[in-house]
Design a protein around this motif. Structure first.
Motif, PDB file in Angstrom:
ATOM      1  N   ARG A 187       0.830  -1.205   0.000  1.00  0.00           N
ATOM      2  CA  ARG A 187       0.000   0.000   0.000  1.00  0.00           C
ATOM      3  C   ARG A 187       0.863   1.254   0.000  1.00  0.00           C
ATOM      4  O   ARG A 187       0.546   2.243  -0.657  1.00  0.00           O
ATOM      5  CB  ARG A 187      -0.909  -0.012   1.231  1.00  0.00           C
ATOM      6  N   PHE A 188       1.961   1.208   0.748  1.00  0.00           N
ATOM      7  CA  PHE A 188       2.865   2.351   0.797  1.00  0.00           C
ATOM      8  C   PHE A 188       3.440   2.654  -0.586  1.00  0.00           C
ATOM      9  O   PHE A 188       3.511   3.811  -1.014  1.00  0.00           O
ATOM     10  CB  PHE A 188       3.993   2.074   1.793  1.00  0.00           C
ATOM     11  N   GLY A 189       3.845   1.606  -1.303  1.00  0.00           N
ATOM     12  CA  GLY A 189       4.381   1.792  -2.648  1.00  0.00           C
ATOM     13  C   GLY A 189       3.354   2.391  -3.587  1.00  0.00           C
ATOM     14  O   GLY A 189       3.656   3.312  -4.356  1.00  0.00           O
ATOM     15  N   ARG A 190       2.136   1.879  -3.552  1.00  0.00           N
ATOM     16  CA  ARG A 190       1.080   2.424  -4.410  1.00  0.00           C
ATOM     17  C   ARG A 190       0.791   3.877  -4.057  1.00  0.00           C
ATOM     18  O   ARG A 190       0.500   4.701  -4.930  1.00  0.00           O
ATOM     19  CB  ARG A 190      -0.180   1.575  -4.283  1.00  0.00           C
ATOM     20  N   ALA A 191       0.882   4.209  -2.763  1.00  0.00           N
ATOM     21  CA  ALA A 191       0.658   5.592  -2.332  1.00  0.00           C
ATOM     22  C   ALA A 191       1.746   6.509  -2.878  1.00  0.00           C
ATOM     23  O   ALA A 191       1.468   7.646  -3.279  1.00  0.00           O
ATOM     24  CB  ALA A 191       0.620   5.664  -0.801  1.00  0.00           C
ATOM     25  N   LEU A 192       2.993   6.036  -2.916  1.00  0.00           N
ATOM     26  CA  LEU A 192       4.090   6.837  -3.469  1.00  0.00           C
ATOM     27  C   LEU A 192       3.811   7.207  -4.922  1.00  0.00           C
ATOM     28  O   LEU A 192       3.955   8.367  -5.330  1.00  0.00           O
ATOM     29  CB  LEU A 192       5.405   6.069  -3.375  1.00  0.00           C
ATOM     30  N   PHE A 193       3.413   6.214  -5.718  1.00  0.00           N
ATOM     31  CA  PHE A 193       3.124   6.462  -7.127  1.00  0.00           C
ATOM     32  C   PHE A 193       1.922   7.386  -7.287  1.00  0.00           C
ATOM     33  O   PHE A 193       1.922   8.267  -8.160  1.00  0.00           O
ATOM     34  CB  PHE A 193       2.861   5.138  -7.855  1.00  0.00           C
ATOM     35  N   ALA A 194       0.914   7.195  -6.450  1.00  0.00           N
ATOM     36  CA  ALA A 194      -0.292   8.010  -6.552  1.00  0.00           C
ATOM     37  C   ALA A 194       0.002   9.469  -6.210  1.00  0.00           C
ATOM     38  O   ALA A 194      -0.431  10.389  -6.918  1.00  0.00           O
ATOM     39  CB  ALA A 194      -1.376   7.456  -5.625  1.00  0.00           C
ATOM     40  N   VAL A 195       0.746   9.700  -5.144  1.00  0.00           N
ATOM     41  CA  VAL A 195       1.063  11.065  -4.725  1.00  0.00           C
ATOM     42  C   VAL A 195       1.940  11.745  -5.774  1.00  0.00           C
ATOM     43  O   VAL A 195       1.728  12.915  -6.125  1.00  0.00           O
ATOM     44  CB  VAL A 195       1.768  11.071  -3.355  1.00  0.00           C
ATOM     45  N   GLY A 196       2.935  11.035  -6.295  1.00  0.00           N
ATOM     46  CA  GLY A 196       3.802  11.618  -7.308  1.00  0.00           C
ATOM     47  C   GLY A 196       3.098  11.850  -8.629  1.00  0.00           C
ATOM     48  O   GLY A 196       3.394  12.811  -9.336  1.00  0.00           O
ATOM     49  N   GLY A 197       2.144  10.984  -8.964  1.00  0.00           N
ATOM     50  CA  GLY A 197       1.426  11.121 -10.228  1.00  0.00           C
ATOM     51  C   GLY A 197       0.382  12.215 -10.223  1.00  0.00           C
ATOM     52  O   GLY A 197       0.215  12.943 -11.198  1.00  0.00           O
ATOM     53  N   ASN A 198      -0.346  12.321  -9.104  1.00  0.00           N
ATOM     54  CA  ASN A 198      -1.414  13.323  -9.007  1.00  0.00           C
ATOM     55  C   ASN A 198      -1.681  13.611  -7.535  1.00  0.00           C
ATOM     56  O   ASN A 198      -2.417  12.890  -6.877  1.00  0.00           O
ATOM     57  CB  ASN A 198      -2.687  12.830  -9.700  1.00  0.00           C
ATOM     58  N   TYR A 199      -1.071  14.662  -7.037  1.00  0.00           N
ATOM     59  CA  TYR A 199      -1.148  15.009  -5.616  1.00  0.00           C
ATOM     60  C   TYR A 199      -2.603  15.169  -5.166  1.00  0.00           C
ATOM     61  O   TYR A 199      -3.042  14.559  -4.175  1.00  0.00           O
ATOM     62  CB  TYR A 199      -0.370  16.303  -5.399  1.00  0.00           C
ATOM     63  N   ARG A 200      -3.369  15.951  -5.906  1.00  0.00           N
ATOM     64  CA  ARG A 200      -4.765  16.204  -5.517  1.00  0.00           C
ATOM     65  C   ARG A 200      -5.613  14.955  -5.670  1.00  0.00           C
ATOM     66  O   ARG A 200      -6.485  14.670  -4.843  1.00  0.00           O
ATOM     67  CB  ARG A 200      -5.344  17.350  -6.346  1.00  0.00           C
ATOM     68  N   GLY A 201      -5.363  14.218  -6.744  1.00  0.00           N
ATOM     69  CA  GLY A 201      -6.109  12.988  -6.957  1.00  0.00           C
ATOM     70  C   GLY A 201      -5.881  11.985  -5.836  1.00  0.00           C
ATOM     71  O   GLY A 201      -6.813  11.305  -5.402  1.00  0.00           O
TER      72      GLY A 201
END
Length: 320
Positions: A187-201
């Protein structure tokens, strides 16, 4: 249509695997100039030299993946190692000294993370300032001297061997395998990609963005501490210019390996390839007898190439 599709697949493969293609070509070219390049001693030495760079590359990749930057990885490694070695010289047991290095590295990462997330400070300026503070502290405490005569128990991983094979590359393999799993399966890894890809999203999707970023900085600091311990053990000393040769290489290894400077995209296999590519070029040029000044020039050119590769990759992906 079929030929167009096949050509696109070839281009896609070359763009996605460019760093591995360059690595193979570099090894082949070095071997053409010096057949001894393929000897066990040289190849194992490349893996040894790549270990510290690889750990620092993972450390900075954790932050680049977020769309930020951490310029304090080398300073963290040097200052953490210094504190641990001084504590060990004062009587602290070796294992506790190593643990202290890791704790100091993690705390420095925590401070960086809190400043960037809670105070909304610019990551580049924050970590650049932190790196200057840490390297200045290292110079002030050592007084420009070298702290040496470290016990063998402190150097057992850095200089140890398993049979004829050095122990350091095992650390490299384990680290990349572990963080490959973290990036791809947790989950932490997926969160890293999500935050870097689209902070607001990521925020709208329910991800605790600030906590994710803080933990990324802590892990980055921890890895820098590990790198500091291993490098000081390998050198058998802590110097006033500890690790400074890695400062720009770590960014190049990450970016050449496909970790986008815009955040949200990258892989551990790519970072591993970028690390090995830089190490192969530097070790190969040294074996070929190239002047050290030209090796530095080659390193600078590789950083420039890293930026170009990242830019071309981003433009290609945007037009697909």
């Amino acid at each position: 249509m079929q030929s167009t599709s096949a050509a696109r697949k070839i281009v896609d493969f070359c763009m996605n695997q460019a760093v591995w293609i360059l690595l193979v070509l570099s090894i082949l070219i070095m071997g053409l100039f010096r057949s001894s390049f393929y000897s066990f001693g040289i190849l194992s030495n490349i893996l040894v030299q790549a270990t510290v760079l690889g750990l620092l590359a993972i450390a900075i990749s954790m932050i680049i993946l977020l769309g930020d930057i951490n310029l304090a990885t080398v300073g963290t490694a040097g200052f953490s190692a210094l504190i641990g070695v001084l504590a060990m010289k004062s009587g602290l047991p070796v294992l506790l000294s190593i643990l202290l290095i890791l704790v100091v590295g993690s705390l420095i990462g925590l401070v960086n993370g809190l400043i960037v997330t809670k105070l909304k400070a610019n990551a580049l300026i924050t970590t650049l300032a932190m790196n200057m503070v840490l390297q200045g502290g290292l110079l002030a405490i050592t007084g420009g001297t070298t702290i040496s005569q470290l016990p063998d128990s402190y150097k057992f991983v850095s200089q140890g061997k398993i049979g004829a094979f050095p122990a350091l590359p095992i650390v490299l393999i384990v680290a990349f395998a572990a963080f490959h799993v973290i990036w791809e399966r947790t989950r932490f890894g997926r969160a890293l990609f999500a935050v870097g890809g689209n902070y607001r999203g990521a925020y709208i999707a329910g991800i605790n963005v600030e906590r994710t970023k803080i933990w990324a900085y802590v892990v980055s600091g921890l890895l820098s501490g590990v790198a500091g311990w291993l490098l000081s053990g390998y050198m058998g000393a802590v110097t006033s210019s500890f690790g400074t040769t890695y400062e720009m290489q770590v960014i190049a290894a990450a970016v050449i390996g496909g970790v986008s400077l815009t955040g949200g995209r990258g892989s551990m296999l790519g970072v591993l390839a970028g690390t090995l590519l830089l190490t192969v070029i530097q070790v190969g040029l040294a074996i070929l007898g190239i002047e050290s000044t030209l090796i530095t020039l080659a390193g600078g050119l590789m950083i420039f190439v890293a930026v170009l590769i990242d830019a071309v990759r981003n433009l290609y992906n945007a037009r697909r």
